[in-house]
Motif scaffolding. Sequence first.
Motif, mmCIF file in Angstrom:
data_model
loop_
_atom_site.group_PDB
_atom_site.id
_atom_site.type_symbol
_atom_site.label_atom_id
_atom_site.label_comp_id
_atom_site.label_asym_id
_atom_site.label_seq_id
_atom_site.Cartn_x
_atom_site.Cartn_y
_atom_site.Cartn_z
ATOM 1 N N MET A 1 0.827 -1.208 0.000
ATOM 2 C CA MET A 1 0.000 0.000 0.000
ATOM 3 C C MET A 1 0.865 1.263 0.000
ATOM 4 O O MET A 1 0.506 2.265 -0.630
ATOM 5 N N VAL A 2 1.996 1.220 0.690
ATOM 6 C CA VAL A 2 2.935 2.356 0.657
ATOM 7 C C VAL A 2 3.464 2.539 -0.766
ATOM 8 O O VAL A 2 3.551 3.666 -1.282
ATOM 9 N N SER A 3 3.798 1.424 -1.409
ATOM 10 C CA SER A 3 4.266 1.451 -2.794
ATOM 11 C C SER A 3 3.202 2.052 -3.711
ATOM 12 O O SER A 3 3.504 2.893 -4.568
ATOM 13 N N PHE A 4 1.960 1.642 -3.526
ATOM 14 C CA PHE A 4 0.848 2.155 -4.332
ATOM 15 C C PHE A 4 0.720 3.677 -4.162
ATOM 16 O O PHE A 4 0.570 4.417 -5.143
ATOM 17 N N SER A 5 0.781 4.144 -2.914
ATOM 18 C CA SER A 5 0.687 5.588 -2.640
ATOM 19 C C SER A 5 1.808 6.358 -3.336
ATOM 20 O O SER A 5 1.573 7.414 -3.937
ATOM 21 N N ALA A 6 3.024 5.821 -3.258
ATOM 22 C CA ALA A 6 4.168 6.505 -3.867
ATOM 23 C C ALA A 6 4.052 6.544 -5.393
ATOM 24 O O ALA A 6 4.410 7.543 -6.028
ATOM 25 N N LEU A 7 3.547 5.476 -5.985
ATOM 26 C CA LEU A 7 3.355 5.446 -7.441
ATOM 27 C C LEU A 7 2.288 6.456 -7.881
ATOM 28 O O LEU A 7 2.433 7.128 -8.906
ATOM 29 N N ILE A 8 1.210 6.555 -7.092
ATOM 30 C CA ILE A 8 0.170 7.557 -7.369
ATOM 31 C C ILE A 8 0.778 8.961 -7.299
ATOM 32 O O ILE A 8 0.486 9.837 -8.118
ATOM 33 N N ALA A 9 1.643 9.173 -6.294
ATOM 34 C CA ALA A 9 2.298 10.482 -6.131
ATOM 35 C C ALA A 9 3.185 10.801 -7.335
ATOM 36 O O ALA A 9 3.238 11.949 -7.789
ATOM 37 N N VAL A 10 3.883 9.784 -7.867
ATOM 38 C CA VAL A 10 4.717 9.991 -9.060
ATOM 39 C C VAL A 10 3.855 10.422 -10.240
ATOM 40 O O VAL A 10 4.172 11.376 -10.954
ATOM 41 N N SER A 11 2.723 9.719 -10.444
ATOM 42 C CA SER A 11 1.868 10.035 -11.605
ATOM 43 C C SER A 11 1.276 11.434 -11.495
ATOM 44 O O SER A 11 1.254 12.193 -12.472
ATOM 45 N N LEU A 12 0.807 11.802 -10.300
ATOM 46 C CA LEU A 12 0.165 13.111 -10.131
ATOM 47 C C LEU A 12 1.178 14.258 -10.021
ATOM 48 O O LEU A 12 0.791 15.423 -10.064
ATOM 49 N N ALA A 13 2.463 13.911 -9.876
ATOM 50 C CA ALA A 13 3.490 14.965 -9.863
ATOM 51 C C ALA A 13 3.498 15.712 -11.192
ATOM 52 O O ALA A 13 3.822 16.910 -11.251
ATOM 53 N N PHE A 14 3.108 15.006 -12.275
ATOM 54 C CA PHE A 14 3.119 15.636 -13.600
ATOM 55 C C PHE A 14 1.930 16.570 -13.818
ATOM 56 O O PHE A 14 1.870 17.263 -14.829
ATOM 57 N N ALA A 15 0.988 16.576 -12.867
ATOM 58 C CA ALA A 15 -0.140 17.508 -12.968
ATOM 59 C C ALA A 15 0.298 18.922 -12.615
ATOM 60 O O ALA A 15 -0.350 19.903 -13.007
ATOM 61 N N SER A 16 1.400 19.028 -11.849
ATOM 62 C CA SER A 16 1.851 20.358 -11.430
ATOM 63 C C SER A 16 3.360 20.340 -11.217
ATOM 64 O O SER A 16 3.851 20.091 -10.110
ATOM 65 N N ILE A 17 4.108 20.536 -12.296
ATOM 66 C CA ILE A 17 5.575 20.575 -12.212
ATOM 67 C C ILE A 17 6.004 21.962 -11.733
ATOM 68 O O ILE A 17 5.613 22.982 -12.297
ATOM 69 N N ASN A 18 6.795 21.971 -10.654
ATOM 70 C CA ASN A 18 7.246 23.248 -10.064
ATOM 71 C C ASN A 18 8.767 23.385 -10.182
ATOM 72 O O ASN A 18 9.477 22.396 -10.409
ATOM 73 N N THR A 19 9.246 24.578 -9.971
ATOM 74 C CA THR A 19 10.692 24.830 -9.969
ATOM 75 C C THR A 19 11.064 25.679 -8.752
ATOM 76 O O THR A 19 10.201 26.319 -8.142
ATOM 77 N N GLY A 20 12.343 25.650 -8.422
ATOM 78 C CA GLY A 20 12.843 26.497 -7.334
ATOM 79 C C GLY A 20 12.180 26.195 -5.996
ATOM 80 O O GLY A 20 11.887 25.050 -5.654
ATOM 81 N N TRP A 21 11.931 27.274 -5.249
ATOM 82 C CA TRP A 21 11.367 27.142 -3.906
ATOM 83 C C TRP A 21 9.948 26.568 -3.935
ATOM 84 O O TRP A 21 9.509 25.913 -2.995
ATOM 85 N N ALA A 22 9.245 26.761 -5.042
ATOM 86 C CA ALA A 22 7.855 26.302 -5.160
ATOM 87 C C ALA A 22 7.748 24.785 -5.041
ATOM 88 O O ALA A 22 6.790 24.261 -4.451
ATOM 89 N N MET A 23 8.754 24.069 -5.573
ATOM 90 C CA MET A 23 8.655 22.606 -5.506
ATOM 91 C C MET A 23 8.897 22.101 -4.071
ATOM 92 O O MET A 23 8.307 21.110 -3.644
ATOM 93 N N VAL A 24 9.764 22.806 -3.330
ATOM 94 C CA VAL A 24 9.970 22.446 -1.921
ATOM 95 C C VAL A 24 8.699 22.727 -1.124
ATOM 96 O O VAL A 24 8.252 21.915 -0.309
ATOM 97 N N GLN A 25 8.104 23.892 -1.385
ATOM 98 C CA GLN A 25 6.870 24.273 -0.701
ATOM 99 C C GLN A 25 5.751 23.266 -1.004
ATOM 100 O O GLN A 25 4.998 22.870 -0.109
ATOM 101 N N HIS A 26 5.681 22.820 -2.253
ATOM 102 C CA HIS A 26 4.669 21.846 -2.675
ATOM 103 C C HIS A 26 4.833 20.539 -1.893
ATOM 104 O O HIS A 26 3.843 19.967 -1.397
ATOM 105 N N SER A 27 6.065 20.085 -1.753
ATOM 106 C CA SER A 27 6.333 18.834 -1.027
ATOM 107 C C SER A 27 6.021 18.971 0.462
ATOM 108 O O SER A 27 5.508 18.039 1.091
ATOM 109 N N VAL A 28 6.333 20.140 1.019
ATOM 110 C CA VAL A 28 6.018 20.388 2.435
ATOM 111 C C VAL A 28 4.506 20.335 2.659
ATOM 112 O O VAL A 28 4.027 19.777 3.661
#
Length: 737
Positions: A113-140
């Motif tokens: 289930m942890v693996s499934f969650s991480a794979l979902i996170a990988v796929s949805l990462a492409f819905a909002s690609i960020n750069t610089g400080w924004a990507m750190v803020q997004h992960s937080v």
Amino acid sequence: MIYKIRKFTDSTYFTNALKVTIAAVIPVVLFSFLGKFEIGFTIALGAFFTYPSDIPSNLKHKINGILVTALLVAGVNLLVNIMHPYSWIFYPFLAVLIFLIAMISVYGQRATMVSFSALIAVSLAFASINTGWAMVQHSVLIVSGGLFYLIISLVFYYVRPHRYIELQIAECIKLTAKYLKLRGDLWTINADKKSIIEKQLHLQVELNTIHQNIREVLISSHTTTGSSNQNRKMLLVFISLVEILELALSTAFDHDKLHQKFDGHPKVLLTYQSLAYNLAASLKQLSKSVKKRAKYISKHTLLNDLNALQLAIADYENDLGKVPASEGVFMLTTMLQYAEKQVEKIKIVERAFSLAFNSQDFKGIDKDLEKFLTPQYYPLSTLIENLSFSSTIFRHSLRLTITLMVGFIIGNFLPFQNVYWILLTIIVIMRPGYGLTKERSFHRIFGTVLGGLIAFGILSFVKDNIIISILSILCMLLGFSFTQINYKVSATFVTMYVVFIYGIVTPNIVDVVQYRILDTVVGAVLAFLANHFLWPSWEFLNIPMHLEKSIKANQNYLKEISVFYNKKGTISTSYRLSRKNAFIEIGNLMASFQRMVQEPKSKQKQLPQVYKLAILNHSLLSSSASLGTYIQSHKTTSASEAFNVVVDTVIRNLDNAIALLKENDLYLKENLPKEDLAMRFTELKNIRAKELKEGIPIDEEAFQLKMQEAQLVIEQLIWLTNLSENILKTTKALMES
């Protein structure tokens, strides 16, 4: 109707869906009021990513699992954002990342289930690609969403700390009642025994799952945080239910022989069947009381049913006369004693939910409990051992990685609107087995089309954003609720929820629906083709392993029964463990057979032999349980050498079947010739006859008990020998075809 709604809303599935819905909706609503919708939506995503890892376990494992998931999904999201600009290295990086995440599944259910969650996170990462400080803020913010979900989950836990286990116990009682009902059905004249046994085997698969869920919560909580009265009460109920199941399985009577013998006296068998049905009805009623948290008041007087059976046996003996009826009376008395043990166990369960316990009820239940749980540790060696094509997880991880990369490339280089929908569809649909992937592909496409049409129809008439928001929340709740119950319905509601959200934030809703359906179809087709052509995990390849484990588990159980018969004393932990493993492996074998049936006809190799071996193993378990239960509940005589020789013959037959499955004919063990085995049975009968003759003048009751033991033990040994020979013969036919 009201009862069904209440039952649904009180279920574990609805409760879990409610947790993630609350954890996702609150941030969105709160930050929308502050004009920061995107922040709220990202936090909601964090909750959504973390939710799958919240599976049944003790509190410590629950917290650790959710925390690890929250950190992992935020971490992979950050890594994807960091590496995305470097296209020359991004594709190999993404492939390695997906493969490693998928391989986490080798560590068990929670890791899957942890693996499934991480794979979902990988796929949805492409819905909002960020750069610089924004990507750190997004992960937080994603981590914050995971932590917020943890808080909501803990609130639910502390508000109703015992509700989950109560519902699981209630479901276990209900399934056990079904099993008893099926055993009762065998006593119907001209009963379809094949169909009944098949239903029992399917039920065993469900019981295995529910037993494992209960062990994970009850035993792990007991061993890590100590014992509360509620925990010990539920533990006692669970142990009693396992013993009820063993008793039910142990009534391995020759029903055809009994029907023939008592054809002229049908009242006896009908009385026994009525008792069997009332045992099941009592448990079913108890299950409903536990679910409703209502006071349990028994509607069935089981003691009266026992008395009725005793009277029916007495009438049978009076009608035929003492000597002519002796064999029949012994058979019926054995059946009566099994029923008495069942009533005794059911009374323990009833007492748990109606009266205060006596301290004696808890005596000995704490012994070696931790041995009944699979240890939770995650050595690197487990991952390394699975890095080969012999591992189903390795093949699935490789297959999933290639399929996702193909989906990603197609989505980027062809005019698709949202590549992440293709990836998401592949991740959600794709399973190690062909049958389940095929089924989920169809359900996903059907649900997406239906959900899109319904949602689009509603949006054509409803323009108020508040109403649409309420509908989207309801659809989200129902979508998550039905994920494990009915995936087709779940996909329908999830699609409606997504369309409603887009209906609020974007004007071109028609395009959204069209692209959503197209993306889903592409993802589903890719998943289906990959499972068919890329190192497919056809179930017939796994069947020998499941057969070997099932035969070995049955063999170990019989060995423990033999040891107990020879040494007497109390039931050992190794005996209970061997019984548990035998039940589990029979269920696993049947689950494998079920998966095999879902596969293409060309891949259903030796299906009749596999089914026959599943039935034979179930019958062997039933016969062993019958012998073991009798020895436990009666004062038996010393085991003779003849008994041990016959048991050793059965064990050698099973050893030979295992050797054939391993394709290791060189190590086949020689068995006794048929005439020597027959001589051992004659010797066993002579020993028993001598014991009986010596017992006549001493004590009539002791004489009757010895007669009963002689009959049951010899009958079960003959049956075990025949079954083991059939298992060996059918295994040989399976491996040669």
